[in-house]
Design a protein around this motif. Sequence first.
Motif, mmCIF file in Angstrom:
data_model
loop_
_atom_site.group_PDB
_atom_site.id
_atom_site.type_symbol
_atom_site.label_atom_id
_atom_site.label_comp_id
_atom_site.label_asym_id
_atom_site.label_seq_id
_atom_site.Cartn_x
_atom_site.Cartn_y
_atom_site.Cartn_z
ATOM 1 N N GLU A 134 -42.863 -33.532 -41.318
ATOM 2 C CA GLU A 134 -41.833 -32.481 -41.274
ATOM 3 C C GLU A 134 -41.054 -32.533 -42.588
ATOM 4 O O GLU A 134 -40.838 -33.611 -43.153
ATOM 5 C CB GLU A 134 -40.897 -32.764 -40.083
ATOM 6 C CG GLU A 134 -39.803 -31.733 -39.881
ATOM 7 C CD GLU A 134 -38.954 -32.020 -38.629
ATOM 8 O OE1 GLU A 134 -39.330 -32.911 -37.820
ATOM 9 O OE2 GLU A 134 -37.916 -31.368 -38.474
ATOM 10 N N LEU A 135 -40.639 -31.370 -43.061
ATOM 11 C CA LEU A 135 -39.746 -31.274 -44.222
ATOM 12 C C LEU A 135 -38.434 -30.690 -43.728
ATOM 13 O O LEU A 135 -38.443 -29.674 -43.006
ATOM 14 C CB LEU A 135 -40.352 -30.369 -45.299
ATOM 15 C CG LEU A 135 -41.687 -30.838 -45.888
ATOM 16 C CD1 LEU A 135 -42.284 -29.745 -46.791
ATOM 17 C CD2 LEU A 135 -41.515 -32.134 -46.671
ATOM 18 N N VAL A 136 -37.310 -31.316 -44.094
ATOM 19 C CA VAL A 136 -35.999 -30.941 -43.556
ATOM 20 C C VAL A 136 -34.992 -30.751 -44.673
ATOM 21 O O VAL A 136 -34.849 -31.619 -45.538
ATOM 22 C CB VAL A 136 -35.409 -32.081 -42.680
ATOM 23 C CG1 VAL A 136 -34.094 -31.648 -42.038
ATOM 24 C CG2 VAL A 136 -36.380 -32.556 -41.641
ATOM 25 N N THR A 137 -34.271 -29.623 -44.622
ATOM 26 C CA THR A 137 -33.039 -29.512 -45.401
ATOM 27 C C THR A 137 -31.887 -29.512 -44.408
ATOM 28 O O THR A 137 -31.839 -28.673 -43.497
ATOM 29 C CB THR A 137 -33.032 -28.237 -46.275
ATOM 30 O OG1 THR A 137 -34.132 -28.299 -47.187
ATOM 31 C CG2 THR A 137 -31.737 -28.125 -47.073
ATOM 32 N N SER A 138 -30.991 -30.469 -44.547
ATOM 33 C CA SER A 138 -29.907 -30.629 -43.568
ATOM 34 C C SER A 138 -28.922 -29.469 -43.657
ATOM 35 O O SER A 138 -28.836 -28.775 -44.688
ATOM 36 C CB SER A 138 -29.166 -31.938 -43.835
ATOM 37 O OG SER A 138 -28.448 -31.839 -45.056
ATOM 38 N N ALA A 139 -28.145 -29.291 -42.575
ATOM 39 C CA ALA A 139 -27.110 -28.239 -42.576
ATOM 40 C C ALA A 139 -26.127 -28.472 -43.721
ATOM 41 O O ALA A 139 -25.673 -27.525 -44.361
ATOM 42 C CB ALA A 139 -26.389 -28.236 -41.231
#
Length: 151
Positions: A134-139
């Motif tokens: 998974e690739l995530v950009t945080s809030a």
Amino acid sequence: MITRIDHIGIACHDLDETVDFYRRTWGLEVHHTQVIEEQGVREAMLRVNGTDDGNACWLQLLEPVREDCAVATWLERHGEGVHHIAFGTPDVDAAAGAAGEAGIRVVFDPPRTGSMDSRVTFLHPKDCHGVLTELVTSAGDLARRGARPVE
Ligand code: CMX
Ligand code: CO
């Protein structure tokens, strides 16, 4: 660009029981719970530590809430265990674009809203040496960039 391990996703049959295991064994507490309808899961996010990029590293415990979702299928085939790893990036669209150009199948294009209002996509495990990635950009990173989870 990848700046942290954001979380490890762990599939389980009983979320409350599994949360209790991590609390008793490691003293980890639940920071956030949520049903992600689109993914068919109920999750608990347990914060492990802060990371150099100003974010954090989590355990994401996942219990399916319906039969026709990725976690339910995986549990049926493999039983409980590590389901995916998630890398944090300040720009999930750019990271996914680069992966796609390298011939890796990107599962959600464009990315979707993930846990805690993050913006996420997944790379196919068959193109990542067997690891669902998974690739995530945080809030927080989205807010710093003035971007929203899903435009
Ligand atoms: N890790 C490693 N391999 C996996 C896997 C996983 N989590 N899930 C599936 N696979 C492998 C299977 O073992 C299978 O391999 P073989 O053909 O060698 O048996 C192959 O991939 C296809 O498996 P499948 O059960 O037919 O799965 P699908 O192709 O239907 O789905 C995928 C695979 C990646 C497209 C699907 O899991 C997906 O869309 N994942 C993204 C969404 C998701 O995982 N959501 C839950 C987490 C939510 C969150 O983190 O917030
Ligand atoms: Co995840």
